[in-house]
Design a protein around this motif. Structure first.
Motif, PDB file in Angstrom:
ATOM      1  N   ASP A  22       0.685  -1.330  -0.026  1.00  0.00           N
ATOM      2  CA  ASP A  22       0.054  -0.263  -0.095  1.00  0.00           C
ATOM      3  C   ASP A  22       0.888   1.328   0.005  1.00  0.00           C
ATOM      4  O   ASP A  22       0.386   2.218   0.283  1.00  0.00           O
ATOM      5  CB  ASP A  22      -0.936   0.175   1.323  1.00  0.00           C
ATOM      6  N   GLN A  31       2.843   1.768  15.902  1.00  0.00           N
ATOM      7  CA  GLN A  31       2.035   2.384  15.033  1.00  0.00           C
ATOM      8  C   GLN A  31       2.197   1.952  13.440  1.00  0.00           C
ATOM      9  O   GLN A  31       1.257   2.196  12.729  1.00  0.00           O
ATOM     10  CB  GLN A  31       2.552   3.862  15.064  1.00  0.00           C
ATOM     11  N   ASP A  73      -1.030   0.502  12.695  1.00  0.00           N
ATOM     12  CA  ASP A  73      -2.254   1.438  13.186  1.00  0.00           C
ATOM     13  C   ASP A  73      -3.190   1.154  11.961  1.00  0.00           C
ATOM     14  O   ASP A  73      -2.929   1.166  10.882  1.00  0.00           O
ATOM     15  CB  ASP A  73      -1.748   2.958  13.127  1.00  0.00           C
ATOM     16  N   ALA A  74      -4.493   1.491  12.442  1.00  0.00           N
ATOM     17  CA  ALA A  74      -5.523   1.530  11.363  1.00  0.00           C
ATOM     18  C   ALA A  74      -5.477   2.368  10.241  1.00  0.00           C
ATOM     19  O   ALA A  74      -5.772   2.390   9.121  1.00  0.00           O
ATOM     20  CB  ALA A  74      -6.876   1.422  12.004  1.00  0.00           C
ATOM     21  N   ASP A  75      -4.871   3.788  10.692  1.00  0.00           N
ATOM     22  CA  ASP A  75      -4.817   4.999   9.821  1.00  0.00           C
ATOM     23  C   ASP A  75      -3.349   4.706   8.858  1.00  0.00           C
ATOM     24  O   ASP A  75      -2.415   4.753   9.384  1.00  0.00           O
ATOM     25  CB  ASP A  75      -4.726   6.190  10.869  1.00  0.00           C
ATOM     26  N   TYR A  76      -3.817   4.948   7.721  1.00  0.00           N
ATOM     27  CA  TYR A  76      -2.580   4.907   6.675  1.00  0.00           C
ATOM     28  C   TYR A  76      -1.258   5.803   6.894  1.00  0.00           C
ATOM     29  O   TYR A  76      -0.445   5.550   6.968  1.00  0.00           O
ATOM     30  CB  TYR A  76      -3.033   4.900   5.262  1.00  0.00           C
ATOM     31  N   GLU A  77      -1.813   7.123   7.241  1.00  0.00           N
ATOM     32  CA  GLU A  77      -0.672   8.139   7.341  1.00  0.00           C
ATOM     33  C   GLU A  77       0.094   7.770   8.661  1.00  0.00           C
ATOM     34  O   GLU A  77       1.138   8.203   8.516  1.00  0.00           O
ATOM     35  CB  GLU A  77      -1.543   9.420   7.556  1.00  0.00           C
ATOM     36  N   THR A  78      -0.495   7.475   9.779  1.00  0.00           N
ATOM     37  CA  THR A  78      -0.014   7.189  10.758  1.00  0.00           C
ATOM     38  C   THR A  78       1.164   6.009  10.459  1.00  0.00           C
ATOM     39  O   THR A  78       2.311   6.049  11.104  1.00  0.00           O
ATOM     40  CB  THR A  78      -0.912   6.634  11.828  1.00  0.00           C
ATOM     41  N   ARG A  79       0.636   4.769   9.809  1.00  0.00           N
ATOM     42  CA  ARG A  79       1.759   3.877   9.424  1.00  0.00           C
ATOM     43  C   ARG A  79       2.747   4.494   8.598  1.00  0.00           C
ATOM     44  O   ARG A  79       4.070   4.263   8.949  1.00  0.00           O
ATOM     45  CB  ARG A  79       1.002   2.851   8.597  1.00  0.00           C
ATOM     46  N   GLU A 108       4.101   7.367   8.400  1.00  0.00           N
ATOM     47  CA  GLU A 108       4.607   8.470   9.201  1.00  0.00           C
ATOM     48  C   GLU A 108       5.536   7.793  10.415  1.00  0.00           C
ATOM     49  O   GLU A 108       6.785   7.908  10.416  1.00  0.00           O
ATOM     50  CB  GLU A 108       3.982   9.510   9.904  1.00  0.00           C
TER      51      GLU A 108
END
Length: 654
Positions: free
Chosen positions: A31, A73, A76-82, A84
């Protein structure tokens, strides 16, 4: 060193192969977007850049907490968090290595996948600013090497002193992604006797600083090794746990565990137990080692030699009984028993055992040639000479094996400064060439395939060279010069002959000028061969081997006489690159080039490594003694506040 013995072995043994496969980093997570870029590629020389930390130490507590949070992280469910978190971990680089290695086994597939990607993307600081040149050479482009080449590079640290090798080996232990290679590096440290005094203190500090809190298996081995010197009983308890884990892994057929590794861990355990005075426990460990050693002749020979040094006579008997079939068929194993008997002071028993070895499989002469070569490695020259004479006597007089045995025997006798015996051994070969034109033509046609080592002209030149050295030792200068002239007539490019002519004590201006012209012609001829080989040696290992020998030949002649010392040093380095700095003869030449350039300290360091690789070589030992004498004279001159050039020079070794 002029590569005689090495060339002869190469001429009669199988070649080598190099795998061209290279590692590549894992594919980025599927991804990934243009905003989620992988870290830059490793710089070509393997050094870290200023974009990544280069400290070998562990992360601080604050950094560890930060890294742990970032790894969490990654899932994490949030892509941007993953994304970063991945970017920040990439910036932390080696500081995050240990935590990422653990995260590879995380039950969260996303965390495991991204940790694997990051691990393969991290730029490891293989090379440090304070690494000496030979360490830099071994670690150059390390990330681009395949597994076989990495193994060869790691082996290159084996002959280096502790102060030089511990740091880079610890880096490999901590950062090498293949567990088997990390373990190999750890065992190179644990295998050798620990240094003493301040050197041991520095080694321990390096291990602690470089490995930090790493929980990798190989790192735990070294940390337990280091702990022994402060808390021996606790370290021994940890060592037993390590052995239990490795034994269990081997039973599970784990690809990272092997009987050889367990054997070597037991060997270190034995040394630690002896140091603690636990002799009964140490003997138990030896019994376990007897069960672990493989039924392979070279390994059994090494183990018998080690058992002899440990005075474990009962274990030697047990080993011989356990592998009775091999001991009955392999002369070198029986010689190993004889050597152990020598160590025990049983001279008569040892001689009887050696004669029993000579009688094994008398018609399989190749086996006895191999035994002679191994006896040389053990420094058992008299028994080796007897084996070669046995092969010569039993072989057809026109056989290549007979010629090889005689030439090999002569080269070892020359190395041990037994010049008359070496000359007579070569004379027998020369006479056979003279009596058999077909045999002579066969060896003349070999040419570069044998690097001229077995050609009639080279053998004749070497024969007269040894006669000359014999007469020099006996004080007959006229005979010395007579045979050197015969030698140079037979082969005008023989480096050893030209060096001997150059070093003649008593020579007039005319002879000195004639010798100089001969050396200039020889170096031109050598350069022509190098220029011819260089374009075709890139892809073919056989041609690269030939080119390495030609580089060595040029460097040896020039560094011992006169000429372009810079080019000689360059060629010596290239020659040693081919052998990964593991050929004692090549290192001998490199040391001489450093000496010719005025770098005596480097000469001693490199020559010491050559001596460690071939501790029984007389020529290498004589050269090392010469360098050390030169250093003593230099230091004495400095202490006397007089110019170093005014100090008397040591006599050059033959």
């Amino acid at each position: 060193m002029f590569w005689v013995a090495g060339v002869l072995v190469a001429a009669f043994c199988c070649g080598f192969g190099i795998s061209s496969a290279q590692d590549s980093p894992a594919s980025p997570p599927t991804d990934a977007t243009p905003n989620e870029k992988p870290p830059d590629a490793q710089p070509a020389d393997g050094q870290a850049t200023d974009k990544q930390p280069t400290d070998d130490g562990a992360a601080s507590e604050a950094q560890q907490a930060q890294i742990a949070g970032l790894i969490g992280q990654l899932g994490d469910a949030d892509y941007e968090t993953r994304a970063e978190a991945q970017r920040q971990l990439a910036r932390l680089g080696p500081l995050a290595f240990d935590a990422l290695a653990i995260a590879e086994g995380n039950s969260d597939v996303e965390i495991s996948r991204r940790a694997t990607y990051l691990l393969r993307s991290i730029r490891i600081p293989w090379i440090r600013d304070d690494d000496p040149a030979d360490v830099r050479q071994l670690l150059r482009n390390y990330d681009a090497l395949d597994e076989a080449e990495r193994r060869q590079r790691i082996d290159g640290f084996a002959a280096m002193p502790s102060d030089v090798s511990t740091g880079p080996l610890c880096r490999i232990v901590r950062y090498e992604k293949r567990s088997s290679l990390a373990k190999k590096a750890a065992l190179l440290i644990a295998d050798r006797p620990p240094p003493e005094g301040e050197t041991l203190d520095r080694q321990r500090a390096t291990i602690r600083r470089t490995l930090g809190a790493s929980r990798r298996t190989a790192a735990r081995w070294l940390l337990a090794y280091e702990k022994f010197f402060a808390e021996p009983d606790e370290a021994l308890a940890e060592w037993e746990k390590i052995l239990a884990e490795e034994t269990a892994a081997l039973a599970r057929r784990s690809g990272d565990a092997s009987a050889e590794q367990i054997f070597r861990l037991r060997k270190r355990q034995y040394a630690m137990l002896v140091a603690r005075g636990r002799t009964d426990d140490a003997q138990t460990v030896i019994g376990q080692m007897v069960l672990l050693v493989p039924a392979e002749t070279p390994r059994l020979v090494e183990f018998v030699e080690w058992l002899g040094k440990a005075e474990a006579w009962a274990a030697i008997d047990d080993l011989a009984k356990r592998h009775a079939a091999l001991f009955e068929r392999q002369p070198i194993l029986v010689y190993a028993l004889a050597n152990a008997q020598l160590s025990a002071g049983k001279q008569d028993e040892a001689e009887a055992t050696a004669r029993r070895a000579l009688a094994i499989r008398p018609m399989e002469l190749e086996t006895h040639v191999e035994a002679a070569m191994r006896l040389v490695d053990l420094g058992l020259f008299a028994w080796a000479e007897r084996e070669w004479r046995f092969v010569i006597e039993k072989s057809p007089q026109d056989s290549g094996l007979s010629i090889y045995a005689g030439a090999m025997m002569a080269s070892i006798l020359q190395d041990q400064a037994e010049y008359l015996k070496a000359a007579e051994a070569r004379k027998a070969i020369v006479e056979r060439f003279e009596a058999n034109a077909s045999l002579r033509e066969q060896f003349e046609s070999a040419g570069d395939a044998l690097d001229d080592a077995l050609t009639p002209k080279r053998i004749r030149a070497a024969m007269d060279y040894c006669y000359a050295m014999h007469y020099a030792a006996s004080g007959d200068a006229a005979k010395q010069v007579e045979h050197l002239e015969k030698a140079v007539a037979a082969d005008p490019n023989d480096a050893d002959v030209l060096i001997a002519l150059y070093r003649l004590s008593y020579q007039d201006d005319a002879r000195r000028a004639r010798t100089k012209r001969r050396i200039e012609r020889a170096t031109r001829a050598m350069q022509i061969k190098i220029d011819q080989l260089a374009p075709i040696a890139t892809e073919d290992r056989d041609f690269r081997s030939m080119l390495a020998r030609r580089h060595n030949e040029y460097a040896w002649l020039v560094s011992n006489t006169f000429g372009d010392f810079d080019r000689a040093l360059e060629y010596a380095i290239k020659s040693n690159d081919f052998s990964n700095n593991l050929a004692a003869g090549g290192l001998d030449t490199l040391a001489r080039c450093h000496f010719a350039k005025g770098d005596l300290d480097s000469a001693i360091r490199v020559q010491t490594r050559a001596n460690q690789l071939e501790p029984h070589s007389g020529a290498i030992a004589r050269q090392l003694a010469f360098f050390r004498d030169e250093a003593a004279r230099r230091d004495a001159a400095k202490r006397a506040a007089s110019p170093a050039g005014g100090a008397p020079r040591a006599t050059e070794p033959e």
